[in-house]
Write an enzyme that holds these catalytic residues in place. Structure first.
Site, mmCIF file in Angstrom:
data_model
loop_
_atom_site.group_PDB
_atom_site.id
_atom_site.type_symbol
_atom_site.label_atom_id
_atom_site.label_comp_id
_atom_site.label_asym_id
_atom_site.label_seq_id
_atom_site.Cartn_x
_atom_site.Cartn_y
_atom_site.Cartn_z
ATOM 1 N N SER A 91 0.887 -1.341 -0.047
ATOM 2 C CA SER A 91 -0.191 -0.037 0.180
ATOM 3 C C SER A 91 0.765 1.591 -0.172
ATOM 4 C CB SER A 91 -0.839 0.194 1.204
ATOM 5 O OG SER A 91 -0.962 1.685 1.490
ATOM 6 N N GLY A 92 0.509 2.227 -1.041
ATOM 7 C CA GLY A 92 1.268 3.406 -0.793
ATOM 8 C C GLY A 92 0.973 4.340 0.623
ATOM 9 N N SER A 93 0.196 4.704 0.510
ATOM 10 C CA SER A 93 0.040 5.596 1.761
ATOM 11 C C SER A 93 0.346 4.895 3.098
ATOM 12 C CB SER A 93 -1.482 6.034 2.193
ATOM 13 O OG SER A 93 -2.745 5.076 2.039
ATOM 14 N N GLY A 259 -1.920 5.058 -2.910
ATOM 15 C CA GLY A 259 -0.452 5.169 -3.798
ATOM 16 C C GLY A 259 -0.991 4.076 -4.785
#
Length: 349
Positions: A91-93, A259
């Site tokens: 996960s980007g965030s 993200g």
């Protein structure tokens, strides 16, 4: 005599999405890699995820990131991502939040200017570049997973909505990508509930019709995510902007654009020939927050193009706290916790 279980948290957010970083109080987990540790947590200790994402300690819109020991010699810290739908491998965030917490905790000492370090996610190594100014972490740039288009402009009939055109990208999870305007949305905050209901109907219809398989991971379960795309505005020769929002679970629209959702957009824009390596896309959320994705390169895999990319955003620290778990509380379920919490081995108070 009451049993007391405790562990430590740092609450953060990136683009509005809250990530609760579990910083202490958890035993070392079995597993030779972070991916194997994730499997253990998922299969044998899911109580931690449930505790922190449900009442009275949390809400489904949050995420949880557990700091663990890395297995790869290049990585300074490992982390496992937990969300209401389960255990995503990336996960980007969550990565932006975890990288910020690692710096704030001193697990990687802060350095003024730009510094680089490596985290280990369940998906593998993640190279991080942090921008620190006057001791403040102003930006985190992390690698997005290699992303590609699985399906382009398919059509499906969705009850109460009609025929919907969608594409599917893989960017850490499979995403249905739909044009917001074609579905009557302007991507404003007052549409949040309607967006969630519309996305749920589309995702259910796609899940009922077909499944998706990653070219190396194989079957990764039914398509979970949907990304609403607003019009793309070109603001410079190599910079684009688009309003966007991501659905992740029944009733849940992410506060940020995510993200992985931004990586999925980059893959689609490359597929359509509208961006070139080096170009950037800023996705803007319902809450006017944004992530910047950069299309960094292409490689050939499995007979197709895979888009390499990075995601840049900022995380803010909200709180540092110690969670006290009272197993006598009728709203609290302690099953799946005792054997992984350090304090769970202590004598009751």
């Amino acid at each position: 005599m009451k049993e007391k279980l405790v562990f430590q948290l740092m609450d953060t957010h990136a683009g509005g999405d809250v990530s609760r970083i579990v910083t202490g109080g958890i035993d070392l987990l079995p597993g030779a890699t972070v991916r194997e540790q994730m499997h253990y947590l998922r299969d044998d200790a899911d109580g931690l995820r449930k505790l922190l994402l449900h009442e009275p300690y949390g809400i489904p819109e949050m995420s949880v990131d557990l700091l663990v020991s890395p297995s790869h010699p290049e990585a300074q810290v490992g982390y496992i991502i937990m969300e209401v739908m389960g255990y995503p491998i990336y996960s980007g965030s969550n990565t932006i939040c975890t990288a910020t917490a690692v710096l704030e905790l001193g697990l990687v000492p802060k350095q003024e200017g730009r510094q680089r370090f490596v985290l280990e996610s369940p998906a593998g190594l993640v190279h991080i570049e942090a921008l620190v100014e006057d001791g403040v972490v102003e930006a985190i740039t992390c690698e997005g997973l290699p992303s590609y288009i699985d399906t382009y402009h398919a059509s499906i009939h969705v009850p109460t909505i009609g025929d919907v055109t969608y594409s599917v990208a893989y960017s850490g999870g499979f995403y249905a990508l739909v044009d917001a305007a074609a579905l009557g949305f302007h991507l404003t905050r007052d549409e949040e509930r309607d967006l969630a209901e519309c996305a749920h109907r589309i995702v259910e219809a796609v899940q009922a019709e077909r499944g998706f398989s990653h070219y190396t991971l194989g079957d990764v379960g039914p398509l979970p995510f949907l990304h609403f795309m607003g019009p793309v505005e070109q603001v410079a020769d190599d910079f684009y902007r688009s309003r966007s929002t991501t659905y992740v679970h029944p009733g849940v629209i992410c506060r940020s654009t995510t993200g992985t959702g931004t990586s999925a957009r980059l893959a689609l824009m490359h597929h359509e020939g509208s961006i070139k390596p080096g170009d950037k896309l800023e996705t803007v959320s319902l809450r006017e927050t944004g992530f910047i994705g950069q299309f960094t390169g292409i490689r050939e895999e499995n007979g197709g193009h895979v888009v390499e990319n990075t995601i840049t955003g900022k995380s803010h620290v909200l709180a540092r706290s110690e969670i006290v778990v009272n197993c006598a509380d009728p709203l609290v379920e302690c099953a799946g916790l005792h054997h992984i919490l350090t304090s769970g081995h202590a004598s009751p108070e």
